[in-house]
Structure formats: C-alpha cells, structure tokens
Design a protein around this motif. Structure first.
Motif, PDB file in Angstrom:
ATOM      1  N   LEU A 145       0.832  -1.199   0.000  1.00  0.00           N
ATOM      2  CA  LEU A 145       0.000   0.000   0.000  1.00  0.00           C
ATOM      3  C   LEU A 145       0.870   1.253   0.000  1.00  0.00           C
ATOM      4  CD1 LEU A 145      -2.728   1.475   0.287  1.00  0.00           C
ATOM      5  CD2 LEU A 145      -2.513   1.168   2.772  1.00  0.00           C
ATOM      6  N   VAL A 146       1.911   1.261   0.846  1.00  0.00           N
ATOM      7  CA  VAL A 146       2.816   2.417   0.911  1.00  0.00           C
ATOM      8  C   VAL A 146       3.419   2.701  -0.462  1.00  0.00           C
ATOM      9  CG1 VAL A 146       5.038   3.231   1.809  1.00  0.00           C
ATOM     10  CG2 VAL A 146       3.362   2.190   3.361  1.00  0.00           C
ATOM     11  N   PHE A 147       3.953   1.667  -1.097  1.00  0.00           N
ATOM     12  CA  PHE A 147       4.635   1.898  -2.373  1.00  0.00           C
ATOM     13  C   PHE A 147       3.653   2.169  -3.511  1.00  0.00           C
ATOM     14  CE2 PHE A 147       8.052   0.040   0.107  1.00  0.00           C
ATOM     15  CZ  PHE A 147       9.071   0.937  -0.192  1.00  0.00           C
ATOM     16  N   ASP A 148       2.440   1.666  -3.387  1.00  0.00           N
ATOM     17  CA  ASP A 148       1.412   2.013  -4.373  1.00  0.00           C
ATOM     18  C   ASP A 148       1.094   3.502  -4.297  1.00  0.00           C
ATOM     19  OD1 ASP A 148      -0.849   1.433  -6.272  1.00  0.00           O
ATOM     20  OD2 ASP A 148      -2.020   2.098  -4.547  1.00  0.00           O
ATOM     21  N   ILE A 149       0.984   4.037  -3.081  1.00  0.00           N
ATOM     22  CA  ILE A 149       0.712   5.466  -2.913  1.00  0.00           C
ATOM     23  C   ILE A 149       1.882   6.295  -3.438  1.00  0.00           C
ATOM     24  CG2 ILE A 149       0.435   7.278  -1.165  1.00  0.00           C
ATOM     25  CD1 ILE A 149      -1.187   5.228   0.473  1.00  0.00           C
ATOM     26  N   ILE A 150       3.107   5.835  -3.121  1.00  0.00           N
ATOM     27  CA  ILE A 150       4.301   6.554  -3.601  1.00  0.00           C
ATOM     28  C   ILE A 150       4.293   6.657  -5.127  1.00  0.00           C
ATOM     29  CG2 ILE A 150       6.811   6.375  -3.846  1.00  0.00           C
ATOM     30  CD1 ILE A 150       6.843   5.239  -0.968  1.00  0.00           C
ATOM     31  N   HIS A 151       3.999   5.539  -5.792  1.00  0.00           N
ATOM     32  CA  HIS A 151       4.001   5.538  -7.257  1.00  0.00           C
ATOM     33  C   HIS A 151       2.808   6.317  -7.826  1.00  0.00           C
ATOM     34  CE1 HIS A 151       7.386   2.942  -7.119  1.00  0.00           C
ATOM     35  NE2 HIS A 151       6.726   1.876  -6.715  1.00  0.00           N
ATOM     36  N   ARG A 152       1.657   6.169  -7.179  1.00  0.00           N
ATOM     37  CA  ARG A 152       0.442   6.799  -7.705  1.00  0.00           C
ATOM     38  C   ARG A 152       0.550   8.320  -7.681  1.00  0.00           C
ATOM     39  NH1 ARG A 152      -4.748   5.905  -4.321  1.00  0.00           N
ATOM     40  NH2 ARG A 152      -3.484   4.114  -3.727  1.00  0.00           N
ATOM     41  N   PHE A 153       1.187   8.850  -6.621  1.00  0.00           N
ATOM     42  CA  PHE A 153       1.267  10.303  -6.473  1.00  0.00           C
ATOM     43  C   PHE A 153       2.676  10.837  -6.715  1.00  0.00           C
ATOM     44  CE2 PHE A 153      -2.498   9.072  -4.028  1.00  0.00           C
ATOM     45  CZ  PHE A 153      -3.432   9.948  -4.563  1.00  0.00           C
ATOM     46  N   ASP A 154       3.544   9.981  -7.233  1.00  0.00           N
ATOM     47  CA  ASP A 154       4.903  10.398  -7.599  1.00  0.00           C
ATOM     48  C   ASP A 154       5.588  11.118  -6.429  1.00  0.00           C
ATOM     49  OD1 ASP A 154       7.093  10.591  -9.275  1.00  0.00           O
ATOM     50  OD2 ASP A 154       6.471  12.518 -10.115  1.00  0.00           O
ATOM     51  N   ARG A 171       5.550  14.605   3.693  1.00  0.00           N
ATOM     52  CA  ARG A 171       5.330  15.791   2.856  1.00  0.00           C
ATOM     53  C   ARG A 171       4.624  15.416   1.555  1.00  0.00           C
ATOM     54  NH1 ARG A 171      11.308  18.542   3.804  1.00  0.00           N
ATOM     55  NH2 ARG A 171      10.703  19.901   5.545  1.00  0.00           N
ATOM     56  N   GLY A 172       5.006  14.278   0.980  1.00  0.00           N
ATOM     57  CA  GLY A 172       4.356  13.822  -0.245  1.00  0.00           C
ATOM     58  C   GLY A 172       2.894  13.480  -0.030  1.00  0.00           C
ATOM     59  N   LEU A 173       2.579  12.890   1.126  1.00  0.00           N
ATOM     60  CA  LEU A 173       1.181  12.610   1.443  1.00  0.00           C
ATOM     61  C   LEU A 173       0.388  13.902   1.558  1.00  0.00           C
ATOM     62  CD1 LEU A 173       1.544   9.783   4.137  1.00  0.00           C
ATOM     63  CD2 LEU A 173       0.805   9.511   1.765  1.00  0.00           C
ATOM     64  N   ALA A 174       0.997  14.918   2.180  1.00  0.00           N
ATOM     65  CA  ALA A 174       0.306  16.200   2.305  1.00  0.00           C
ATOM     66  C   ALA A 174       0.034  16.811   0.932  1.00  0.00           C
ATOM     67  CB  ALA A 174       1.137  17.151   3.163  1.00  0.00           C
ATOM     68  N   ARG A 175       1.043  16.761   0.057  1.00  0.00           N
ATOM     69  CA  ARG A 175       0.845  17.301  -1.298  1.00  0.00           C
ATOM     70  C   ARG A 175      -0.248  16.540  -2.039  1.00  0.00           C
ATOM     71  NH1 ARG A 175       6.686  17.093  -1.233  1.00  0.00           N
ATOM     72  NH2 ARG A 175       7.537  19.156  -0.800  1.00  0.00           N
ATOM     73  N   ALA A 176      -0.248  15.208  -1.875  1.00  0.00           N
ATOM     74  CA  ALA A 176      -1.274  14.404  -2.543  1.00  0.00           C
ATOM     75  C   ALA A 176      -2.659  14.762  -2.027  1.00  0.00           C
ATOM     76  CB  ALA A 176      -0.986  12.915  -2.316  1.00  0.00           C
ATOM     77  N   ALA A 177      -2.784  14.941  -0.712  1.00  0.00           N
ATOM     78  CA  ALA A 177      -4.079  15.312  -0.140  1.00  0.00           C
ATOM     79  C   ALA A 177      -4.532  16.676  -0.650  1.00  0.00           C
ATOM     80  CB  ALA A 177      -3.987  15.309   1.385  1.00  0.00           C
ATOM     81  N   ILE A 178      -3.600  17.631  -0.706  1.00  0.00           N
ATOM     82  CA  ILE A 178      -3.938  18.965  -1.208  1.00  0.00           C
ATOM     83  C   ILE A 178      -4.396  18.895  -2.664  1.00  0.00           C
ATOM     84  CG2 ILE A 178      -2.948  21.211  -1.807  1.00  0.00           C
ATOM     85  CD1 ILE A 178      -1.166  20.881   0.732  1.00  0.00           C
ATOM     86  N   SER A 179      -3.739  18.033  -3.454  1.00  0.00           N
ATOM     87  CA  SER A 179      -4.117  17.907  -4.868  1.00  0.00           C
ATOM     88  C   SER A 179      -5.525  17.355  -5.031  1.00  0.00           C
ATOM     89  CB  SER A 179      -3.119  16.997  -5.597  1.00  0.00           C
ATOM     90  OG  SER A 179      -3.329  15.625  -5.274  1.00  0.00           O
ATOM     91  N   LEU A 180      -6.034  16.686  -3.987  1.00  0.00           N
ATOM     92  CA  LEU A 180      -7.381  16.117  -4.039  1.00  0.00           C
ATOM     93  C   LEU A 180      -8.396  16.989  -3.309  1.00  0.00           C
ATOM     94  CD1 LEU A 180      -6.406  12.393  -3.399  1.00  0.00           C
ATOM     95  CD2 LEU A 180      -7.088  13.435  -5.573  1.00  0.00           C
ATOM     96  N   GLY A 181      -7.973  18.204  -2.907  1.00  0.00           N
ATOM     97  CA  GLY A 181      -8.917  19.144  -2.320  1.00  0.00           C
ATOM     98  C   GLY A 181      -8.802  19.359  -0.830  1.00  0.00           C
ATOM     99  N   ALA A 182      -7.898  18.664  -0.162  1.00  0.00           N
ATOM    100  CA  ALA A 182      -7.741  18.867   1.275  1.00  0.00           C
ATOM    101  C   ALA A 182      -7.062  20.198   1.558  1.00  0.00           C
ATOM    102  CB  ALA A 182      -6.903  17.730   1.874  1.00  0.00           C
ATOM    103  N   ARG A 183      -7.286  20.718   2.761  1.00  0.00           N
ATOM    104  CA  ARG A 183      -6.588  21.911   3.232  1.00  0.00           C
ATOM    105  C   ARG A 183      -5.692  21.481   4.387  1.00  0.00           C
ATOM    106  NH1 ARG A 183     -10.911  26.342   4.538  1.00  0.00           N
ATOM    107  NH2 ARG A 183      -9.095  27.718   4.493  1.00  0.00           N
TER     108      ARG A 183
END
Length: 348
Positions: free
Chosen positions: A20-29, A102-114
């Motif tokens: 799951l971790v590496f899937d998220i890493i690849h999915r959101f670069d 930090r990458g998770l935060a960027r991914a969340a922001i890209s999907l509309g999170a604040r």
C-alpha cells in the motif's frame, strides 16, 4: 488478542501495508527515496532459526513470497559475517519518512484537502452537533475529527495522552560509503534488521549513507558523543569491512508504546476517534490505518471496520518503566542466546 473477524481483517491489511505504501508513492509520484527492495531479518544466534522459519511460514500462508536464507546468503545480503541465517520478505523496503509525509500532504492537497502547518491543536470542543478544533491562531469546525498525533499528543483531549507511554529513539547516518563498500554491505539495498531484542538495523539513504537507530536509555541517546562512539563500535563489529564510522547526522524522535503493540482505535465521543499506539511501526501501520479511518469517516458501521472501536483506556502504570526495563532484559537475553549457540557476542 482481537478474535475474529477483526483479527483476520487486521492481519490482511497489515501484511499488505508495504505494498500500500509503495502504491501510494508511485500513484502520487512522491519523492521520498522509496525503494521496495526487500527486508532481511538475520539471526544473531543459531537457536533463533526455528522461530524465524515459523514466521516465514506464516507469511507464506498469506500468499507472500517469503523465504528462508542460509548463513552464506545472509552474509552476502547483509555484508556481515556475524549472522547464522535468516529470512527474506521481498515486499519490504525503506524510505525517507519526512519526504513521505510531505508527499502525502501534497497528494491530499491535490485532491482538495486543506493543510494547516504550525497549528498545534489546543482543545476540541462541542459546538452544537459539530466539533470545534481549536489552535492558538484559529479553529476548524467539523462533523468528524480524527486524532492521529501519536507520541506527539499534547493534552488537547482529556486522558488521550495517558493511553500510551513514550520511548525515545536516536537515529544516525554515516558518511556516504564508496561504491566498493556498497557492493559488499547490503549490495541489494535491502533493509537489514537483526533478531536481537535490542535490534541492530541499517539501510541506505539516497546519498549512500548507512542509517541506523537505537532506543534512548540513559546515556545512550541522551549523550550524543557517547552514543556515537557506542553505535560506531556496534556497526564496525557487525560490518568489519567498514574502516571507520563518521556520524554526519544525528537526530531524535519519540515512539508511542502500548502493551499490545498493535494499533488502537479509540472512540472518544460521537464523531471523534483517535488512532495511536503504533509502537515503532509508524510508516506501514499508519498508512494502513489511514484506510480504516477513511472508512470510519465515510460512515462505515463499527462492526465492519478492521479494528474494533474501543473506549479510551489509560496505559497500565507499568508502561512508564517496563519498556526501558525490557531493553536491559533484551540485551541480557541476546547475549545469553548467542553464547548458548556458540556465537561470539559483541564486545560492548
């Protein structure tokens, strides 16, 4: 500890957590030095191999391609002549946790999170049927609140800080190793963890530095100069090909420990849950728990979650000192097992 159906659900999610971790890493670069090159657990004494074989078999029964390693293969994969065998899990890996978060935060922001940084929560208060999450400079009002602050929980909810104990960890990184050494020490860029209760762990970062860690206990961790000398001796004993160890980086963190060592899902109030107590397994377990928390937030029934919702409980009093006592016991037992198997214990 959990009984079915929760046990089976949690085992399934936890054993798939690395993927799951590496899937998220690849999915959101996500740029976090993430490599899924496998995990090696090595036996520091011959008597530990049957237990490892059992653990390896458990993973195989869940469809994982784990396998046992003989002494020669462990020496080749780790670069250490001190081990007697081990097992390999190809789905394991390592990453830079700060880069990952930090990458998770960027991914969340890209999907509309604040995302609000530098905004420590001071209190959570009811506001009608909703909740007001307060900080020193502002507040957020929400229907549902997830508390995921782990060891850095600071008293914003009564009793939550007392549901775990804290255990410090010191992390160090060496000078970059040359190409010739990297062909000998962990040549496949695996994560290496040995079988000691007070385990030795090492892996590379993107600069070719060996990164290792130790639990904080008295001078170890608290006294930086002493800890650097001690950890250099440990690493050089384990990896004789390392001519010298120069710790270029040294930093500290805190773990949220609790007796069961599996994550807890506390039902704090209608619409508020807390997930913590990861006991040092934060990256895969925290990521996996994100799926559970998302299902809760989207309205899943409690009986359909992968963990039971439980009332908030204080950690037993003994958790204030037992983790540190265990470190002393682990070191004693590590030496005992090594001597019993005819293995040379480390000279420290």
């Amino acid at each position: 500890m959990l009984g079915d159906p929760y046990a089976s659900r949690l085992i399934q999610r936890q054993t798939d957590a690395a993927n799951l971790v590496f899937d998220i890493i690849h999915r959101f670069d996500i740029d976090c030095e993430g490599v899924q090159t496998g995990y090696v657990q090595s036996a520091h004494a011959p008597g530990l191999l049957p237990k490892m074989e059992q653990r390896c078999g458990y993973y195989q029964s869940l469809g994982k391609a784990t396998r046992m390693l003989d002494r020669e293969e462990v020496a080749r994969l780790t670069g250490s002549p001190r081990y007697y065998g081990g097992w390999f899990h190809p789905e394991g890996g390592h990453l830079n946790p700060l880069g990952y978060s930090r990458g998770l935060a960027r991914a969340a922001i890209s999907l509309g999170a604040r995302v609000f940084t530098q905004s420590a929560v001071t209190a959570i208060k009811a506001e009608g049927t909703r909740w007001r999450v307060e900080t020193a400079k502002g507040s957020v009002t929400a229907d549902k609140v997830i508390c995921g602050t782990g060891a850095y929980t600071n008293g914003f909810w009564p009793g939550l800080e007392g549901s775990f104990s804290r255990l410090g960890v010191a992390v160090m990184a060496t000078q970059p190793l040359g190409d010739n050494l990297r062909k000998i020490i962990a040549p496949n860029n695996n994560t290496v963890v040995d079988s000691r209760g007070d385990a030795m762990i090492y892996k590379y970062n993107k600069e070719g530095r060996l990164v290792t860690s130790a639990f904080v206990e008295g001078r170890r961790g608290g006294d930086m100069a002493y800890t650097k000398v001690l950890m250099a001796k440990k690493l050089q004993w384990l990896l004789p090909d390392v001519p010298e160890v120069d710790w270029h980086y040294y930093w500290l963190g805190v773990l949220d420990m609790q007796p069961k060592t599996i994550p807890r899902l506390f039902n704090l109030a209608p619409g508020i849950v807390a997930s913590l107590g990861y006991s040092g397994r934060g990256v895969p377990t925290g990521t996996m728990m994100g799926t559970v928390l998302a299902e809760w937030a989207l309205g899943a029934k409690p009986e359909d979650l992968a963990l039971p919702l439980e009332p908030l409980r204080a950690a037993p009093f003994y958790m204030n000192f037992v983790p540190r006592l265990f470190l002393a016991w682990y070191r004693f037992n590590d030496q005992r097992l090594a001597r019993a198997g005819g293995a040379a214990p480390p000279p420290f």
